[in-house]
Design a protein around this motif. Structure first.
Motif, short mmCIF file in Angstrom:
data_model
loop_
_atom_site.label_atom_id
_atom_site.label_comp_id
_atom_site.label_asym_id
_atom_site.label_seq_id
_atom_site.Cartn_x
_atom_site.Cartn_y
_atom_site.Cartn_z
N ARG A 872 0.32 2.63 -2.41
CA ARG A 872 0.81 1.62 -1.49
C ARG A 872 0.76 2.13 -0.05
NH1 ARG A 872 5.60 0.86 -3.57
NH2 ARG A 872 5.01 -0.92 -4.88
N ASP A 873 1.14 3.41 0.13
CA ASP A 873 1.16 4.00 1.46
C ASP A 873 -0.24 4.05 2.07
OD1 ASP A 873 1.98 5.26 3.72
OD2 ASP A 873 2.22 7.23 2.81
N LEU A 874 -1.20 4.57 1.28
CA LEU A 874 -2.57 4.69 1.78
C LEU A 874 -3.20 3.33 2.02
CD1 LEU A 874 -3.90 7.62 -0.45
CD2 LEU A 874 -3.09 7.74 1.90
N ALA A 875 -3.02 2.44 1.08
CA ALA A 875 -3.65 1.13 1.20
C ALA A 875 -3.10 0.36 2.41
CB ALA A 875 -3.43 0.33 -0.08
N TRP A 885 -13.42 -1.58 1.62
CA TRP A 885 -13.37 -2.36 0.38
C TRP A 885 -14.71 -2.93 -0.04
CZ3 TRP A 885 -9.54 -0.79 -2.01
CH2 TRP A 885 -8.33 -0.55 -1.40
N GLU A 886 -15.73 -2.87 0.85
CA GLU A 886 -17.02 -3.35 0.40
C GLU A 886 -17.61 -2.42 -0.65
OE1 GLU A 886 -17.77 -0.93 4.19
OE2 GLU A 886 -16.32 -2.41 3.45
N LEU A 887 -17.06 -1.21 -0.76
CA LEU A 887 -17.50 -0.27 -1.79
C LEU A 887 -16.86 -0.65 -3.13
CD1 LEU A 887 -16.96 3.04 0.17
CD2 LEU A 887 -19.13 1.87 -0.17
N ASP A 888 -17.46 -0.18 -4.22
CA ASP A 888 -16.79 -0.30 -5.51
C ASP A 888 -15.49 0.50 -5.45
OD1 ASP A 888 -18.70 -1.87 -6.60
OD2 ASP A 888 -19.77 -0.27 -7.64
N ALA A 896 -6.91 -0.51 -13.82
CA ALA A 896 -7.15 -1.47 -14.90
C ALA A 896 -7.29 -0.77 -16.24
CB ALA A 896 -8.40 -2.30 -14.59
N ALA A 897 -7.99 0.37 -16.24
CA ALA A 897 -8.24 1.09 -17.49
C ALA A 897 -6.96 1.61 -18.10
CB ALA A 897 -9.21 2.23 -17.23
N ILE A 898 -6.00 2.01 -17.27
CA ILE A 898 -4.74 2.54 -17.81
C ILE A 898 -3.67 1.45 -17.89
CG2 ILE A 898 -5.20 4.88 -17.02
CD1 ILE A 898 -3.46 4.42 -14.62
N GLY A 899 -4.01 0.24 -17.40
CA GLY A 899 -3.09 -0.89 -17.52
C GLY A 899 -1.92 -0.85 -16.58
N ASN A 900 -2.09 -0.25 -15.40
CA ASN A 900 -0.99 -0.19 -14.43
C ASN A 900 -1.06 -1.44 -13.55
OD1 ASN A 900 0.73 0.42 -12.17
ND2 ASN A 900 0.68 2.56 -12.86
N SER A 901 -0.32 -2.44 -13.92
CA SER A 901 -0.39 -3.72 -13.22
C SER A 901 0.17 -3.64 -11.80
CB SER A 901 0.36 -4.78 -14.02
OG SER A 901 1.72 -4.39 -14.23
N GLN A 902 1.12 -2.74 -11.56
CA GLN A 902 1.69 -2.62 -10.22
C GLN A 902 0.67 -2.09 -9.22
OE1 GLN A 902 5.19 -0.23 -11.41
NE2 GLN A 902 6.44 -1.86 -10.48
N ILE A 903 -0.08 -1.07 -9.65
CA ILE A 903 -1.11 -0.53 -8.76
C ILE A 903 -2.22 -1.56 -8.56
CG2 ILE A 903 -2.94 1.21 -8.61
CD1 ILE A 903 -1.04 3.24 -9.76
N LEU A 904 -2.58 -2.28 -9.63
CA LEU A 904 -3.57 -3.34 -9.49
C LEU A 904 -3.11 -4.38 -8.47
CD1 LEU A 904 -4.88 -4.25 -13.07
CD2 LEU A 904 -6.24 -3.53 -11.10
N GLU A 905 -1.87 -4.81 -8.59
CA GLU A 905 -1.32 -5.79 -7.67
C GLU A 905 -1.37 -5.28 -6.23
OE1 GLU A 905 -0.01 -9.06 -6.12
OE2 GLU A 905 -0.03 -8.98 -8.32
N THR A 906 -1.02 -4.02 -6.03
CA THR A 906 -1.03 -3.44 -4.69
C THR A 906 -2.43 -3.41 -4.11
OG1 THR A 906 0.88 -2.05 -5.22
CG2 THR A 906 -0.47 -1.37 -3.36
N LEU A 907 -3.39 -2.94 -4.89
CA LEU A 907 -4.77 -2.83 -4.40
C LEU A 907 -5.36 -4.20 -4.10
CD1 LEU A 907 -6.07 -0.04 -6.81
CD2 LEU A 907 -5.53 0.21 -4.40
N LEU A 908 -5.12 -5.15 -4.97
CA LEU A 908 -5.67 -6.49 -4.75
C LEU A 908 -4.98 -7.19 -3.59
CD1 LEU A 908 -6.04 -7.55 -8.48
CD2 LEU A 908 -7.91 -7.13 -6.86
N TYR A 910 -4.06 -5.77 -0.90
CA TYR A 910 -4.69 -5.26 0.31
C TYR A 910 -6.22 -5.41 0.29
CZ TYR A 910 -0.19 -3.39 1.72
OH TYR A 910 1.13 -3.27 2.12
N LYS A 911 -6.67 -6.43 -0.44
CA LYS A 911 -8.06 -6.89 -0.41
C LYS A 911 -9.05 -5.91 -1.02
CE LYS A 911 -6.36 -10.27 1.96
NZ LYS A 911 -6.03 -11.55 1.28
N ALA A 912 -8.65 -5.17 -2.04
CA ALA A 912 -9.61 -4.33 -2.75
C ALA A 912 -10.69 -5.19 -3.37
CB ALA A 912 -8.90 -3.52 -3.83
N ASN A 913 -11.86 -4.63 -3.51
CA ASN A 913 -13.01 -5.37 -4.06
C ASN A 913 -12.77 -5.65 -5.54
OD1 ASN A 913 -15.46 -6.43 -4.79
ND2 ASN A 913 -16.64 -4.58 -4.30
N LYS A 914 -12.39 -6.89 -5.86
CA LYS A 914 -12.04 -7.22 -7.25
C LYS A 914 -13.26 -7.28 -8.16
CE LYS A 914 -11.72 -11.98 -5.59
NZ LYS A 914 -10.74 -12.98 -5.19
#
Length: 1001
Positions: A872-875, A885-888, A896-908, A910-914
């Motif tokens: 969250r801090d870095l993002a 974010w234009e990168l993979d 997603a692989a480890i199922g951490n929905s909180q980190i997924l929510e944080t990255l998305l 802040y506009k991570a490349n979904k």
């Protein structure tokens, strides 16, 4: 061969004969009893014997001054004993002559001080065994030069022995009119000249050996083409050289293997500790029942000696090493190690373990199993503790009894201490009868030792024996200073008052006593001394504060602060010439400015009022004690002294700037342009021969080939024509030696510039100079990789960067790496290293590089660790504004692989490349479905990720969920829980049809 041997040893045999003629009958008898050559432990045992016999002199030990020359003589006698078969007694006579001289001279206190000091200086010019041991057997001129050098040493000993035989009045007169430097100056001058001659002969022998090996290759290559008979004869003559070359190669490989295990100089700290012992102090422990029971115990056992800072544990441990060497049987092994707070290498578990292993290997012939493990270890590029442990176990198991002595483990970090103690505990449990372990440390190791070792003996330094030692030390020191007029008193009775008060207040600390005596010696009157005695500091911190106030009063605070910072930050102790140059350099300076050099660096200890001490042998400086450095590293309570506080991280950055600046000096370019040229003597016939070989089919060449005598190879002293290729080119080795002599700080800067620059960034003032050193073929900078490895993106460099926690190199390295190599770095190497913390701290700083790879890597590792706060801090701080974010987004895929929905929510958020994909073309939805992570899929659906995507195998997320048996994700939980999921992902319930509310993309 016998005639050659006789010629090469003539000077040495003549010197030995003159020495024997000068002996008294009793000394001749003593020499005749010394019939064996010294073994690997002879020097330690002999110097210990000297110090113990002279304990009555009531001064600090000086036998360690003799160590370097005695070891050089021992090594020389070893090789003479091996190769000079015509005179098998030479080795024993050389060693015996030196030994008898030292024993005789040691009985004359004043003369022995001069003698030992001369021996200490002589160490620097003694021939290095490692340089000549592989060449000695084959080169008579080298044999002659070495024998002449040691013949002069024997003649010096003969003259020293004659001095001891003078009467009292004769000695006094001679000493007055012809002091030691004058009387023995001719020997010193002769030895310097002979040392240079040995160096010259070593270089010549190395060149001749390389030339002969090249000729062997020419013979094998050409003998099938021309003049069979001549080539065959030459091949026969060369066969013996081929065998010797193979033997040298084997010996060289053995040396390389040992260096691969450890190249750390373990002797230096041991010798320093021995010099600090006074008279009979530090011998009490070897006389206790606990210690003797530990030695006699038939089972493996641990002896722990604990004590507070400044109690003399290191000096005591050095005395224990001596005692064990004197008691050991010839079959027993002894390994020891002294951790040094001022030398980072000595605080690493693998360095300590490697040194213990090497000492054991040097003193014995390894078994077959040890040889095999050594070979395996040599193939390992950078062995760690786990790699060394099997070899260590084998060495211990094959020894009848093995002593290990360790001092200062509490100086190591918790991780390094645990790693070493774990290995020792496992070896200990696997060697029930033959391992004796001695450890000296502060009390903080108590729980670590008791949890690992059952058979345990302990002795604390807080006892009456230490108090008696301190009393002895005080009495001897003030008596010596009074005798030498360093302590001037109006009334001699004040000596007893000084002694009694210091003994009462010492509280078991030798270090505290040392500083109080130094302070007392500076007082002008008896009244001043009494004021000092009645106002003594309560502890070491108060002692240090008073000293700093005096430094300020004498106007040396600025230079003292600079010295303290350098001593605290460097990776190894600097000598006087090195620190003199280092302190005169400013970042980005273009050349050496001699006008900035301190004029009298020898005053450095007085400027720092003994908080810095000078080693008399190596001329290196260091803090008086570990507690001295710790005092500067912590916040100082006195506001007047805040300027002396040292921020090591900050000054380490400064040292890096100085090293980089130094290596880019224009002085070196000018020196290189005037570099020494290779001079090659070439025979005219060789030139003709080379020209003919280049065109062997010509008629003229064929006619010449018939002249067999012309083609006969000449003596081994000639060089083959391939040496012409180097004619007129700079000689790198000779040039480097010359430049390092002129520029004292160069050796340190070359070795440690990378170690001091790990924190560099784009805002560092020497960044461009540093980058040039990394990426160019700058001959002044040493790198742990070849330039071909750098340009080819070798993974070994990634490994080195991570192992050495080098943020600056990582940032530069990432700019060269492909995405797949960056992922390899993040997945395979980085998670196991300490570099993560450095990355995160840098990424949060405002001066962080504008480098996508660094931030990309940081958040990727944080996601793998499920560190939501860091993600969250870095993002929030950097990811959006740096537009990576234009990168993979590797972090998104990991979450997603480890199922951490909180980190997924944080990255998305802040506009991570979904739509990020991995190497197999799988999206975050694929990875979440394959793991059955329902909440992760919900988050992806919420942010409108494409759930109908297909990976490289043409599979959708639903296909993967079914493949991995997550039917509940597909058929039950997902459609009912998340409206719109079914058609979005291409799923239709066969019984109920499409779900109401489903929509298409």
């Amino acid at each position: 061969m016998a005639a050659t041997t006789t010629t090469t040893t003539d000077s040495l045999r003549a010197a030995l004969q003159d020495f024997q003629d000068s002996l008294t009958p009793s000394q001749k008898t003593e020499l005749s009893l010394l019939k064996t050559s010294p073994d690997a432990t002879a020097v330690v045992k002999f110097t210990a014997e000297i110090d113990r016999q002279n304990a009555k002199r009531q001064s600090r030990g000086v036998a360690s001054r003799l160590f370097g020359v005695l070891e050089s003589v021992r090594q020389f006698t070893l090789i003479v004993d091996t190769y000079v078969s015509a005179h098998p007694d030479i080795a024993a006579l050389v060693w015996g002559s030196i030994k008898i001289t030292v024993l005789a001279v040691s009985n004359f206190a004043s003369f022995f001080d001069h003698f030992s000091e001369w021996f200490m200086k002589l160490r620097k010019i003694c021939p290095r065994f490692s340089e000549y041991q592989l060449l000695f057997a084959d080169y008579p001129r080298l044999q002659t030069a070495l024998c002449s050098f040691y013949a002069t040493v024997v003649r010096f000993c003969r003259h020293a022995l004659q001095v001891t035989q003078r009467t009292g009045s004769e000695h006094a007169i001679k000493s007055f009119f012809k002091p030691f430097p004058v009387e023995f100056g001719a020997f010193e001058k002769e030895l310097h000249a002979q040392s240079k001659e040995v160096e010259h002969e070593i270089c010549l022998a190395e060149g001749m050996a390389a030339d002969r090996e090249r000729k062997l290759q020419i013979i094998h290559r050409d003998k099938s083409r021309f003049f069979w008979r001549s080539a065959t004869q030459e091949a026969q003559r060369a066969e013996s050289w081929r065998r010797r070359a193979e033997e040298r190669a084997l010996e060289k490989r053995k040396i390389l293997v040992l260096d691969h295990v450890s190249s750390y100089d373990y002797l230096a700290a041991f010798k320093q500790a021995r010099k600090k012992r006074h008279g009979t102090t530090s011998l009490w422990l070897s006389q206790t029942d606990e210690y003797r029971d530990w030695l006699r115990d038939s089972q493996s056992s641990l002896f722990w000696c604990s004590g507070i800072l400044g109690a003399g544990k290191t000096v005591l441990t050095a005395a224990i090493v001596e005692d064990i060497f004197c008691r050991r049987s010839t079959e027993d092994n002894v390994s020891y190690f002294f951790c040094r707070y001022d030398e980072g290498k000595s605080l690493a578990a693998k360095v300590i373990l490697g040194s213990l292993i090497r000492q054991a290997l040097e003193s014995r012939i390894p078994s077959a199993s040890v040889e095999l493990k050594l070979a395996d270890l040599y193939r390992c590029s950078n062995p760690d503790v786990n790699d060394l442990e099997p070899l260590f176990c084998d060495i211990i198991a094959s020894s009848p009894k093995h002593f290990i002595i360790l001092d200062g483990l509490d100086e190591c970090s918790k991780g390094e201490t645990d790693a070493l103690l774990d290995v020792l505990a496992r070896v200990f449990s696997g060697s029930p009868h033959n391992l004796k372990l001695f450890i000296a440390s502060r009390d903080s190791l108590d729980s670590d030792l008791r949890s690992r070792f059952d058979i345990f003996r302990q002795r604390s330094m807080k006892n009456k024996e230490v108090q008696l030692d301190i009393q002895t030390y005080i009495e001897e020191t003030i008596r010596e200073k009074f005798k030498n007029n360093h302590l001037v008193l109006g009334r001699v009775e004040l000596l007893f008052e000084i002694r009694d008060i210091l003994v009462e207040r010492a509280d078991g600390m030798f270090l505290w006593v040392y500083f109080q005596i130094e302070d007392i010696c500076e007082q002008e009157t008896d009244e001043d001394i009494r004021k000092i005695l009645h106002n003594l500091p309560k502890n070491m911190n108060e002692t240090y504060e008073r000293i700093l106030v005096k430094i300020i009063d004498q106007g040396k605070s600025e230079i003292a602060r600079n010295v303290f910072r350098w001593v605290a930050a460097v990776k190894r102790p600097l000598n006087l010439d090195e620190i003199r140059e280092a302190m005169a350099i400013k970042p980005c300076q273009q050349y050496m400015k001699t006008e900035l050099l301190l004029n009298d660096i020898s005053k450095i200890t007085s400027w720092c009022r003994n908080l810095i001490v000078l080693d008399e042998e190596d001329q290196t400086i260091q803090f008086a004690h570990h507690s001295t450095m710790q005092f500067f590293l912590h916040s100082l309570s006195n506001p007047l002294l805040q300027a002396f506080h040292i921020d090591v991280t900050d000054f380490d950055h400064h040292v890096g700037n100085i090293c980089v600046t130094y290596l880019n000096f224009g002085d070196f370019e000018r020196q290189l342009s005037k570099g020494a040229m290779c001079k090659v003597e070439v025979e005219p016939n060789d030139i003709v021969k080379a020209a003919l070989v280049s065109n062997p089919d010509s008629a003229f060449a064929m006619s010449i080939f018939k002249l067999e005598k012309f083609w006969r190879f000449q003596s081994a002293q000639k060089f083959d024509m391939s040496s012409l290729s180097s004619f007129g080119k700079p000689d790198p080795a000779g040039w480097n030696r010359k430049v390092q002599t002129q520029y004292a700080f160069l050796a340190y800067a070359r070795e440690y510039w990378l170690a001091h620059s790990s924190d560099f960034n784009l805002e560092t003032e020497t960044w461009s100079l540093w980058k040039n050193l990394v990426e160019s073929e700058n001959s002044m900078a040493e790198r742990p990789w070849a330039m071909t490895e750098w340009t080819s993106q070798s993974r070994s460099i990634s490994q080195w960067i991570v192992e050495n926690n080098h943020y600056a190199l990582l940032s530069l390295w990432l700019s060269n790496l492909t995405n797949s190599e960056q992922k390899y770095l993040a997945d395979s190497i980085l998670p196991e290293s300490s570099l993560e913390k450095s990355l995160f701290s840098h990424s949060r700083r405002n001066d962080c590089f504008n480098h996508k790879g660094i931030i990309f890597l940081c958040v990727s590792v944080a996601a793998r660790r499920e560190d939501l706060e860091t993600v969250r801090d870095l993002a929030s701080s950097y990811f959006f504004q740096h537009k990576v974010w234009e990168l993979d987004c590797e972090a998104l895929l990991k979450a997603a692989a480890i199922g951490n929905s909180q980190i997924l929510e944080t990255l998305l958020h802040y506009k991570a490349n979904k739509e990020s994909r991995d190497a197999d073309g799988s999206t975050a939805a694929h990875l979440a479905a394959a793991g059955g992570h329902d909440e992760a899929l919900q988050v992806l659906h919420k942010h409108q990720a494409w759930l109908q995507a297909r990976n490289s195998d043409g599979l959708t997320p639903v296909d993967l969920a079914r493949r991995f048996c997550h039917e509940q994700t597909v058929t039950a939980i997902v459609p009912r829980k998340y409206p719109g999921w079914g058609e979005w992902c291409g799923y239709v319930d066969e019984e109920r049809g499409p779900l109401p509310g489903d929509r298409t993309r």
